[in-house]
Design a protein around this motif. Sequence first.
Motif, PDB file in Angstrom:
ATOM      1  N   GLY A 100      34.022  54.719  23.987  1.00  0.00           N
ATOM      2  CA  GLY A 100      35.540  55.674  24.484  1.00  0.00           C
ATOM      3  C   GLY A 100      36.497  54.450  25.678  1.00  0.00           C
ATOM      4  N   ILE A 101      36.942  54.553  26.098  1.00  0.00           N
ATOM      5  CA  ILE A 101      38.112  53.415  26.648  1.00  0.00           C
ATOM      6  C   ILE A 101      37.897  54.119  28.017  1.00  0.00           C
ATOM      7  CG2 ILE A 101      39.285  53.281  25.675  1.00  0.00           C
ATOM      8  CD1 ILE A 101      41.777  54.546  26.126  1.00  0.00           C
ATOM      9  N   GLY A 102      38.620  52.855  29.339  1.00  0.00           N
ATOM     10  CA  GLY A 102      38.078  53.508  30.686  1.00  0.00           C
ATOM     11  C   GLY A 102      38.616  52.444  31.226  1.00  0.00           C
ATOM     12  N   ILE A 103      38.825  52.688  33.277  1.00  0.00           N
ATOM     13  CA  ILE A 103      39.312  51.540  33.288  1.00  0.00           C
ATOM     14  C   ILE A 103      38.217  50.778  34.478  1.00  0.00           C
ATOM     15  CG2 ILE A 103      41.573  52.636  34.049  1.00  0.00           C
ATOM     16  CD1 ILE A 103      40.315  54.008  36.685  1.00  0.00           C
ATOM     17  N   VAL A 104      38.431  49.518  34.357  1.00  0.00           N
ATOM     18  CA  VAL A 104      37.841  48.651  34.679  1.00  0.00           C
ATOM     19  C   VAL A 104      38.790  47.307  35.416  1.00  0.00           C
ATOM     20  CG1 VAL A 104      35.824  46.994  34.880  1.00  0.00           C
ATOM     21  CG2 VAL A 104      36.050  48.461  32.849  1.00  0.00           C
ATOM     22  N   PRO A 105      37.740  47.319  37.419  1.00  0.00           N
ATOM     23  CA  PRO A 105      38.822  46.109  38.188  1.00  0.00           C
ATOM     24  C   PRO A 105      38.283  44.911  37.377  1.00  0.00           C
ATOM     25  CG  PRO A 105      37.080  47.354  39.083  1.00  0.00           C
ATOM     26  CD  PRO A 105      36.982  47.885  37.934  1.00  0.00           C
ATOM     27  N   ASP A 106      39.917  44.483  37.456  1.00  0.00           N
ATOM     28  CA  ASP A 106      40.212  43.124  36.816  1.00  0.00           C
ATOM     29  C   ASP A 106      39.137  42.382  37.083  1.00  0.00           C
ATOM     30  OD1 ASP A 106      41.316  42.948  39.506  1.00  0.00           O
ATOM     31  OD2 ASP A 106      42.892  42.295  38.803  1.00  0.00           O
ATOM     32  N   PHE A 107      39.024  42.060  39.006  1.00  0.00           N
ATOM     33  CA  PHE A 107      37.973  40.914  39.111  1.00  0.00           C
ATOM     34  C   PHE A 107      36.311  41.213  38.356  1.00  0.00           C
ATOM     35  CE2 PHE A 107      37.564  44.549  42.396  1.00  0.00           C
ATOM     36  CZ  PHE A 107      35.818  44.623  42.040  1.00  0.00           C
ATOM     37  N   ILE A 108      36.216  42.131  37.836  1.00  0.00           N
ATOM     38  CA  ILE A 108      35.405  42.865  37.523  1.00  0.00           C
ATOM     39  C   ILE A 108      34.618  42.200  36.282  1.00  0.00           C
ATOM     40  CG2 ILE A 108      32.587  44.735  35.477  1.00  0.00           C
ATOM     41  CD1 ILE A 108      33.034  44.549  38.926  1.00  0.00           C
ATOM     42  N   LEU A 109      36.089  42.316  35.305  1.00  0.00           N
ATOM     43  CA  LEU A 109      36.267  41.763  34.173  1.00  0.00           C
ATOM     44  C   LEU A 109      36.559  39.884  33.664  1.00  0.00           C
ATOM     45  CD1 LEU A 109      39.280  44.819  32.230  1.00  0.00           C
ATOM     46  CD2 LEU A 109      36.862  44.655  31.723  1.00  0.00           C
ATOM     47  N   ASN A 110      36.981  39.599  34.651  1.00  0.00           N
ATOM     48  CA  ASN A 110      37.413  38.368  34.948  1.00  0.00           C
ATOM     49  C   ASN A 110      35.989  37.850  35.320  1.00  0.00           C
ATOM     50  OD1 ASN A 110      39.721  38.914  34.154  1.00  0.00           O
ATOM     51  ND2 ASN A 110      40.340  38.794  36.898  1.00  0.00           N
ATOM     52  N   ALA A 170      37.345  35.631  50.267  1.00  0.00           N
ATOM     53  CA  ALA A 170      36.868  36.071  48.968  1.00  0.00           C
ATOM     54  C   ALA A 170      38.014  37.220  48.431  1.00  0.00           C
ATOM     55  CB  ALA A 170      35.693  36.632  49.100  1.00  0.00           C
ATOM     56  N   LEU A 171      38.357  38.416  48.809  1.00  0.00           N
ATOM     57  CA  LEU A 171      38.812  38.958  48.175  1.00  0.00           C
ATOM     58  C   LEU A 171      40.874  37.892  47.547  1.00  0.00           C
ATOM     59  CD1 LEU A 171      38.457  42.881  50.493  1.00  0.00           C
ATOM     60  CD2 LEU A 171      37.879  42.030  47.845  1.00  0.00           C
ATOM     61  N   ARG A 172      40.931  37.290  48.915  1.00  0.00           N
ATOM     62  CA  ARG A 172      42.948  37.093  48.429  1.00  0.00           C
ATOM     63  C   ARG A 172      42.581  35.854  47.549  1.00  0.00           C
ATOM     64  NH1 ARG A 172      46.508  40.331  51.293  1.00  0.00           N
ATOM     65  NH2 ARG A 172      45.551  40.495  53.390  1.00  0.00           N
ATOM     66  N   GLY A 173      41.144  35.777  47.502  1.00  0.00           N
ATOM     67  CA  GLY A 173      41.255  34.408  46.132  1.00  0.00           C
ATOM     68  C   GLY A 173      41.149  35.101  44.583  1.00  0.00           C
ATOM     69  N   ASP A 174      41.149  36.824  44.388  1.00  0.00           N
ATOM     70  CA  ASP A 174      40.552  37.477  43.622  1.00  0.00           C
ATOM     71  C   ASP A 174      41.902  38.548  43.688  1.00  0.00           C
ATOM     72  OD1 ASP A 174      37.635  36.663  41.767  1.00  0.00           O
ATOM     73  OD2 ASP A 174      37.082  37.772  44.442  1.00  0.00           O
ATOM     74  N   GLU A 175      43.062  38.263  44.044  1.00  0.00           N
ATOM     75  CA  GLU A 175      43.467  39.455  44.131  1.00  0.00           C
ATOM     76  C   GLU A 175      44.960  38.533  43.354  1.00  0.00           C
ATOM     77  OE1 GLU A 175      47.696  41.035  47.316  1.00  0.00           O
ATOM     78  OE2 GLU A 175      46.047  39.589  48.352  1.00  0.00           O
ATOM     79  N   GLY A 176      45.331  39.864  42.764  1.00  0.00           N
ATOM     80  CA  GLY A 176      46.537  39.951  41.298  1.00  0.00           C
ATOM     81  C   GLY A 176      47.639  40.350  42.475  1.00  0.00           C
ATOM     82  N   PRO A 177      48.113  39.548  41.486  1.00  0.00           N
ATOM     83  CA  PRO A 177      50.000  39.926  41.455  1.00  0.00           C
ATOM     84  C   PRO A 177      50.449  40.608  42.192  1.00  0.00           C
ATOM     85  CG  PRO A 177      49.590  39.416  39.287  1.00  0.00           C
ATOM     86  CD  PRO A 177      48.712  39.649  39.985  1.00  0.00           C
ATOM     87  N   PHE A 230      43.425  44.581  44.181  1.00  0.00           N
ATOM     88  CA  PHE A 230      42.901  44.264  42.543  1.00  0.00           C
ATOM     89  C   PHE A 230      43.379  45.045  41.703  1.00  0.00           C
ATOM     90  CE2 PHE A 230      40.321  48.414  43.961  1.00  0.00           C
ATOM     91  CZ  PHE A 230      40.770  48.590  42.629  1.00  0.00           C
ATOM     92  N   ARG A 231      43.659  45.272  40.051  1.00  0.00           N
ATOM     93  CA  ARG A 231      44.136  45.978  39.489  1.00  0.00           C
ATOM     94  C   ARG A 231      42.914  46.672  38.122  1.00  0.00           C
ATOM     95  NH1 ARG A 231      49.564  46.148  39.149  1.00  0.00           N
ATOM     96  NH2 ARG A 231      50.531  43.429  39.939  1.00  0.00           N
TER      97      ARG A 231
END
Length: 285
Positions: A224-234, A278-285, A155-156
């Motif tokens: 503020g700002i921070g990092i969140v995994p892309d699959f959480i945002l999606n 399941a993870l492969r389905g959510d895997e980023g490029p 993930f990213r």
Amino acid sequence: MSVFARIVECGSISAAAASLDLSKSVVSQHLKTLESELGVPLLKRTTRRQTLTPAGEVFYAQCQKLNQLAADAWDQAQSNQSVPRGKIKITAPHALMGPLIAPVIGQLMQQYPQIEPQLIASDEQQDLMQHGIDLAIRVGHSQESSYRQRRIGAFRDVLCGTASYLSNCPTGSMNYVANRWQGKQIQHQLTHKENNSQYTLEFKPGCTVDSLYTTLALLEAGAGIGIVPDFILNANACSLIEVMPDYQLSSVPIFALHPYHSGLPLAVEVTLNAVEHALRGDEGP
């Protein structure tokens, strides 16, 4: 005792040897050793016939029970590899457990009602043998070489905040909401999505938390700002947007670890494959 029972059931040492795929002399030696250690004869034999002695009849009845226990144990062990069943202990970070791992396990429980999962959401890397864990899902490569591990996805992280916060606060003065594993000095290396140019950002945390979902709640509240995994945002209709939409952080690998070296129990294998799918389905490029 098992060989003796086979001699009785086959009617002769020769027939028992053929049934067991052993030589006649080996089977005969088993019988002699058994009678010698017991101190009583078990069989009366002629060239054409064998019969049990009184002691042999009693002993054979117990040998039958032993063989049945062994056969039942064999069948039970094999049945665990025909239908997934039994207890399975799984650990994963909080960020993965709720949105990805738990839904997979829920589907498996419907498909295989005989499995008994125990889920442990923890950001600590627990020792698999010490805690009786069958399957550990971890972010990043593990240094524990004694366990089997394989890459099952990626993930990213996304550097993000609310639109109102980003519009009202210059980048250099932004408050950084950090998870405690990030440490006291944070550096992000971002890559342009098209031309691969690099950009570095450095922060000191203005707020430190011990949970991804606490981070998410603070960011959505405009802290503020921070990092969140892309699959959480999606997966969530949240109000967060990327701080630098033309840039992205590096891909983060996800690994599965298990303590089995001579083949996986079926319940563990089925679970691992389902999580990987399941993870492969959510895997980023």
